[in-house]
Design an enzyme around this catalytic site. Structure first.
Site, PDB file in Angstrom:
ATOM      1  N   ARG A  33     -51.914  61.511  45.692  1.00  0.00           N
ATOM      2  CA  ARG A  33     -52.860  60.431  45.393  1.00  0.00           C
ATOM      3  C   ARG A  33     -52.904  60.042  43.920  1.00  0.00           C
ATOM      4  NH1 ARG A  33     -58.017  62.039  49.242  1.00  0.00           N
ATOM      5  NH2 ARG A  33     -57.132  61.234  51.189  1.00  0.00           N
ATOM      6  N   GLY A  39     -74.343  66.767  55.064  1.00  0.00           N
ATOM      7  CA  GLY A  39     -72.983  66.388  55.415  1.00  0.00           C
ATOM      8  C   GLY A  39     -72.321  67.500  56.197  1.00  0.00           C
ATOM      9  N   HIS A  57     -59.145  57.461  44.805  1.00  0.00           N
ATOM     10  CA  HIS A  57     -58.346  57.122  45.984  1.00  0.00           C
ATOM     11  C   HIS A  57     -57.555  55.859  45.678  1.00  0.00           C
ATOM     12  CE1 HIS A  57     -57.119  56.368  50.086  1.00  0.00           C
ATOM     13  NE2 HIS A  57     -57.591  57.554  50.411  1.00  0.00           N
ATOM     14  N   HIS A  92     -63.280  58.780  44.088  1.00  0.00           N
ATOM     15  CA  HIS A  92     -63.311  59.249  45.479  1.00  0.00           C
ATOM     16  C   HIS A  92     -63.810  60.684  45.636  1.00  0.00           C
ATOM     17  CE1 HIS A  92     -62.160  59.377  49.670  1.00  0.00           C
ATOM     18  NE2 HIS A  92     -61.305  60.372  49.472  1.00  0.00           N
ATOM     19  N   ARG A 122     -56.495  66.896  44.671  1.00  0.00           N
ATOM     20  CA  ARG A 122     -56.689  67.326  46.067  1.00  0.00           C
ATOM     21  C   ARG A 122     -55.627  66.738  46.988  1.00  0.00           C
ATOM     22  NH1 ARG A 122     -59.344  65.501  50.724  1.00  0.00           N
ATOM     23  NH2 ARG A 122     -60.094  63.599  49.731  1.00  0.00           N
ATOM     24  N   ALA A 160     -70.370  70.108  55.410  1.00  0.00           N
ATOM     25  CA  ALA A 160     -70.506  71.481  54.916  1.00  0.00           C
ATOM     26  C   ALA A 160     -71.909  72.016  55.186  1.00  0.00           C
ATOM     27  CB  ALA A 160     -70.195  71.541  53.422  1.00  0.00           C
ATOM     28  N   TRP A 182     -67.999  59.103  56.642  1.00  0.00           N
ATOM     29  CA  TRP A 182     -67.129  57.946  56.452  1.00  0.00           C
ATOM     30  C   TRP A 182     -65.676  58.331  56.240  1.00  0.00           C
ATOM     31  CZ3 TRP A 182     -69.544  53.464  57.468  1.00  0.00           C
ATOM     32  CH2 TRP A 182     -70.947  53.506  57.451  1.00  0.00           C
ATOM     33  N   ALA A 183     -65.351  59.607  56.400  1.00  0.00           N
ATOM     34  CA  ALA A 183     -63.958  60.051  56.268  1.00  0.00           C
ATOM     35  C   ALA A 183     -63.146  59.504  57.434  1.00  0.00           C
ATOM     36  CB  ALA A 183     -63.896  61.579  56.245  1.00  0.00           C
ATOM     37  N   GLU A 186     -50.009  62.488  56.053  1.00  0.00           N
ATOM     38  CA  GLU A 186     -50.575  61.726  54.949  1.00  0.00           C
ATOM     39  C   GLU A 186     -49.876  62.110  53.642  1.00  0.00           C
ATOM     40  OE1 GLU A 186     -54.822  61.728  54.756  1.00  0.00           O
ATOM     41  OE2 GLU A 186     -55.071  61.263  56.870  1.00  0.00           O
TER      42      GLU A 186
END
Length: 530
Positions: free
Chosen positions: A291, A14, A245, A352, A387, A16, A47-48, A117
């Site tokens: 969230r 991914g 999420h 999530h 987060r 990172a 998929w972010a 956001e």
């Protein structure tokens, strides 16, 4: 048994892992980059949808405050400081200047477009339509593919880490401090087990979402990194903090997938079955509350009215704006019978993001020598109990950069012990695929029902009883069965579930995404980023 030697071994391709491999490879070190299928499809970062923080020097202080507030006052100020100090330069240097990621820009000025956001006090998030993660990851992987120092290993899965105390043929190595020097690897296609020895081993395996029935995570995300790290004695922390999420697509007969928080950032509303905006009066930020708060408000609506979902309403934004800004979400929802330009989309919370994980310092170092962890499986304390939106991709970049910085110094100055290793021996008895599937279903249902959005001592006790009994059976089953991907998923899933339940049981506080229904309401901890 085949043995391959590299300077660095990266488990997970991914953002990172790929960013670490790219930067280390550019410095001339040999890197093995492993993925369970052909990247970047299997990575959550692919998929972010929403975006990545790109703050200015002016709002650096407010970003620090927003991260700390979202965490309920529990985040590590030093980790916040590192993200703020290095984040924007990492984005500009690597993604914009070097790899040329195509972020959305204003037609008149050419400046980067920015959105806001949940939990953010400023518009500081840049994006590439609603496929930001894919655009970034494809750019990094294109850079990796230009390097002859990085070798990809695809369709493979790590079994266990190599340690001096358990894997070396030299008896005296058991007296060395706990040290990792690579991993045993399973080729999923051939069933062959081979080993990669390395001076530095990096866990970048993602989160734990597949431990739950409903998740935004991709297949195979069962907490492999924390499980492997725990088996060699690494410290884990904050495993109870699993973020749900608020807005995952939730329609009967359809798969669960993310509806980005950026949709609410652009002005979408949350409404119930009666068409009422239920976030008004619940929080000053309404739909843009943190969230954990929004997820619980949705859950409360569903429980109160007996509904299977609430609805995300974009209709007032205008059809053309929705299609232009969120083309992926529009087409994905349309595929499952919902036209978000003319009807609200059914949504519900889904597992999530793992806010905790394998403890590391700010240079990615775990408590085990030469073992690093970065990305979602790692925990510097940046997220604390919850987060802040769009910090994940940025943490991947800065974590990779700071870990590379630390490892370069080690590789140049340290002497590494890379011994001969014991051959892997696996039973020849075929595993029972049906039994494995049923065990995974039991784990998912147990974690969803008792270790989900709302927890209590009674629920956690029930979960611990079920998972503890299952783990004993799985351990015996594993020792007697031939290795395959499904068996490794099960082995790591049941261990990571045990670790999460244990952490959630010990933490009797109600904070962030660890919501104990049986805890007294706590005042927020003092917020300080000094």
């Amino acid at each position: 048994m085949k043995i391959i030697d590299k300077d660095c071994l990266v488990l997970g391709a991914g953002l990172a892992g790929a960013a670490y491999a790219y930067q280390m490879g550019r410095h001339g070190y040999s890197v093995a980059l492993l993925s369970s299928d052909k990247p970047p499809k299997s990575a959550n970062s692919n998929w972010a949808q929403g975006g990545i923080i790109y703050h200015t020097d002016v709002d650096g202080g407010s970003l620090s405050e927003d991260i700390m507030k979202a965490s309920g006052g529990t985040a590590n100020p030093k980790a916040i400081g590192a993200l703020v100090a290095h984040g924007s330069s990492s984005v500009k240097k690597l993604l914009i200047d070097d790899l040329g990621v195509d972020f959305d820009r204003r037609e008149d000025s050419g400046d980067l477009k920015m959105t806001r956001e949940g939990g953010h006090s400023e518009s500081r998030i840049i994006f590439a339509k609603d496929t930001t993660g894919r655009s970034i990851l494809e750019g990094v992987h294109a850079g990796v593919d230009r390097l002859d120092t990085v070798e990809r290993f695809e369709n493979v899965i790590a079994i266990d880490l190599l340690t001096l105390s358990h894997s070396s043929q030299d008896y005296e190595d058991r007296f060395e401090p706990p040290t990792v020097f690579g991993a045993y690897i399973l080729d999923k296609g051939t069933g062959e087990v081979f080993a990669i020895r390395a001076k530095k081993t990096v866990l970048a395996t993602g989160g734990v979402g597949q431990l739950f029935n409903h998740t935004t995570n991709q297949k195979g995300i069962y907490g492999h990194g924390p499980a492997m790290a725990y088996r060699v004695g690494a410290r884990l922390m904050d495993m109870e903090y699993i973020q749900f999420h608020p807005t995952a697509f939730s329609k009967k007969g359809s798969p669960t997938f993310l509806l980005t928080e950026a949709i609410r950032g652009e002005g979408a509303w949350l409404i119930n079955e009666a068409g009422e905006r239920f976030m008004e009066g619940k929080h000053p930020l309404k739909e843009l509350a943190p969230r954990d708060f929004v997820a619980r408000a949705i859950y409360e609506q569903m429980m109160t009215h007996g509904d299977s979902a609430v609805y995300l309403d974009l209709r007032h934004l205008g059809a053309e704006q929705v299609k232009e800004r969120f083309p992926f979400v529009y087409s994905k929802c349309l595929e499952y019978g919902v036209d978000i330009t003319s009807q609200p989309a059914p949504v519900a919370p889904a597992a999530h993001y793992l806010c905790g994980g394998i403890y590391t310092d700010l240079n990615g170092r775990t408590t085990i020598r030469n073992l690093n962890a970065i990305g979602e499986c790692a925990c510097t304390g940046l997220h604390g109990a919850n987060r802040l939106a769009s910090t994940a991709l940025l943490e991947c970049l800065t974590g990779a950069e700071l870990t590379v910085s630390g490892d370069l110094g080690d590789l140049q100055n340290m002497t590494f012990r890379i011994p001969q290793i014991k051959a892997w021996r696996s039973p020849t008895k075929a595993s029972d695929t049906s039994l494995i599937k049923q065990d995974l279903k039991l784990i998912k249902s147990t974690m969803t029902n008792y270790v989900g959005l709302i927890r209590s001592a009674d629920r956690l006790d029930r979960a611990r009883s079920i998972i503890r009994s299952l783990k004993e059976e799985v351990d015996a089953f594993y020792a007697d069965s031939q290795l395959d991907e499904h068996l490794l998923n099960l082995r790591n899933a049941v261990l990571t579930s045990t670790l999460i339940i244990h952490a959630a049981t010990l933490n009797t506080r109600r904070r962030g995404c660890h919501f104990r229904a049986d805890a007294e309401e706590e005042l927020a901890a003092p917020i300080s980023v000094a």
